[in-house]
Enzyme design. Structure first.
Site, short mmCIF file in Angstrom:
data_model
loop_
_atom_site.label_atom_id
_atom_site.label_comp_id
_atom_site.label_asym_id
_atom_site.label_seq_id
_atom_site.Cartn_x
_atom_site.Cartn_y
_atom_site.Cartn_z
N ASP A 156 19.09 15.96 -17.63
CA ASP A 156 18.33 17.13 -18.10
C ASP A 156 18.06 16.84 -19.57
O ASP A 156 18.80 17.25 -20.45
CB ASP A 156 19.18 18.40 -17.92
N VAL A 171 26.04 21.54 -12.54
CA VAL A 171 26.58 21.65 -13.89
C VAL A 171 25.93 20.60 -14.79
O VAL A 171 25.76 19.45 -14.40
CB VAL A 171 28.11 21.45 -13.88
N LYS A 172 25.61 21.07 -16.00
CA LYS A 172 25.06 20.13 -16.99
C LYS A 172 26.12 19.87 -18.04
O LYS A 172 26.76 20.80 -18.54
CB LYS A 172 23.83 20.76 -17.61
N THR A 173 26.30 18.60 -18.38
CA THR A 173 27.31 18.28 -19.37
C THR A 173 26.84 17.08 -20.18
O THR A 173 25.71 16.60 -20.00
CB THR A 173 28.68 18.03 -18.69
#
Ligand code: 5RP
Length: 290
Positions: free
Chosen positions: A249, A200-202
């Protein structure tokens, strides 16, 4: 006529065959292909990654720093662990001989002129296979107008990817009207993981980020967000890693830096060498002046 083998004798009965746990959080029960692809994204040495995000054009066109990906971005690629981009840029601008692991942007639809949460899955799984990608990325809009659609799209992508061993990266997108706090990001990241995202990207937040990483049972990487001074961006990456993130990212804070190659290397020092932000900033300045 092939030679007939006289059966070997080296069975090493005294050595037990190793059966190792997979190095990434929450990923031990995945299949071989998934694990192999994740091992190309996350360095098995430290379980971390530096993803270079250059997919912004899929909804906002030629973003500052991405006007000419061939000129400005290709020189950065060797210093990233992974590149996150669209299939259009991959096919048109990257030579097939580039062996860097690819995370493909698999969602799209609305532009910045419209409601951004109104996204769909924007490519077939077959094209991900043809492009030999290591993961597929899709946006999730928790609290957004099309929240349910974005979540169900993610689950569909997870199902498609699971058939072929391709992981899904869920990207938690935050509308302008939503509060970016730990409570929100715990909710958003946990929903992604519960519904099958492989990582997951946050966004990083100053208060309580460690509760976000603790409550998410799969790896978290942070987006860089808007361009900030280089030292601040390095501090953010450092804090995120120290508080449980498995990598960054990052886009604008790298390709909009005064020296993008120096910034890639400085972020690399923070992520992979646990370098302090101050030391990494010194490295940045030294490299920049060369
Ligand atoms: C766009 C994205 C971008 O990849 C993401 O925002 C990372 O880039 P930046 O570090 O510039 O925020 O997911 O929706």
């Amino acid at each position: 006529m092939p030679e007939i083998d006289s059966e070997g004798k080296n069975y090493h009965q005294d050595i037990k065959q190793k059966s190792e746990l997979f190095f990434l959080k929450g990923s031990n029960e995945l299949g071989w292909g998934m694990k192999n692809r994740l091992s190309r994204i996350f360095n098995p040495r430290d379980g971390r990654t530096i993803m270079l995000a250059i997919d912004h054009g899929y909804f906002q066109g030629p973003t500052t720093g991405l006007e000419r990906i061939d000129v400005n971005i290709l020189p950065l690629v060797p210093y990233a662990d992974t590149v996150m981009l669209t299939r259009g840029i991959l096919r048109s601008t990257f030579a097939p001989s580039v062996t860097k692991p690819i995370v493909i942007r698999a969602s799209g639809g609305p532009s910045i002129l419209k409601e951004l949460s109104n996204e769909e899955i924007a490519m077939d799984i077959e094209d991900s296979i043809r492009l030999n990608v290591c993961a597929m990325a899709i946006q999730i809009f928790i609290g957004g107008e099309y929240e349910s659609r974005s979540v169900i799209n993610m689950t569909k992508l997870v199902d498609m990817g699971t058939r072929y061993g391709i992981p899904t990266l869920a990207v938690t997108a935050v509308g302008k009207e939503l509060t970016r706090d730990a409570k929100y990001f715990r909710l958003a990241t946990r929903i992604c993981a519960e519904l099958g995202a492989h990582y997951v990207k946050t966004y990083y937040i100053d208060e309580g980020f460690e509760t976000v990483t603790a409550a998410c049972p799969v790896p978290i990487v942070i987006a860089g967000g808007k361009k900030r001074p280089e030292l601040d961006a390095l501090k953010m990456a450092y804090n995120a890693i120290q508080q449980g993130a498995a990598g960054v990212d990052m886009g604008r804070n790298i390709f909009q830096a005064e020296s993008p190659v120096a910034m890639m290397k400085a972020v690399g020092a923070v992520v992979h060498e646990n370098e302090t932000p101050e030391k990494a900033f010194d490295l940045y300045n030294t490299l920049k002046s060369k």
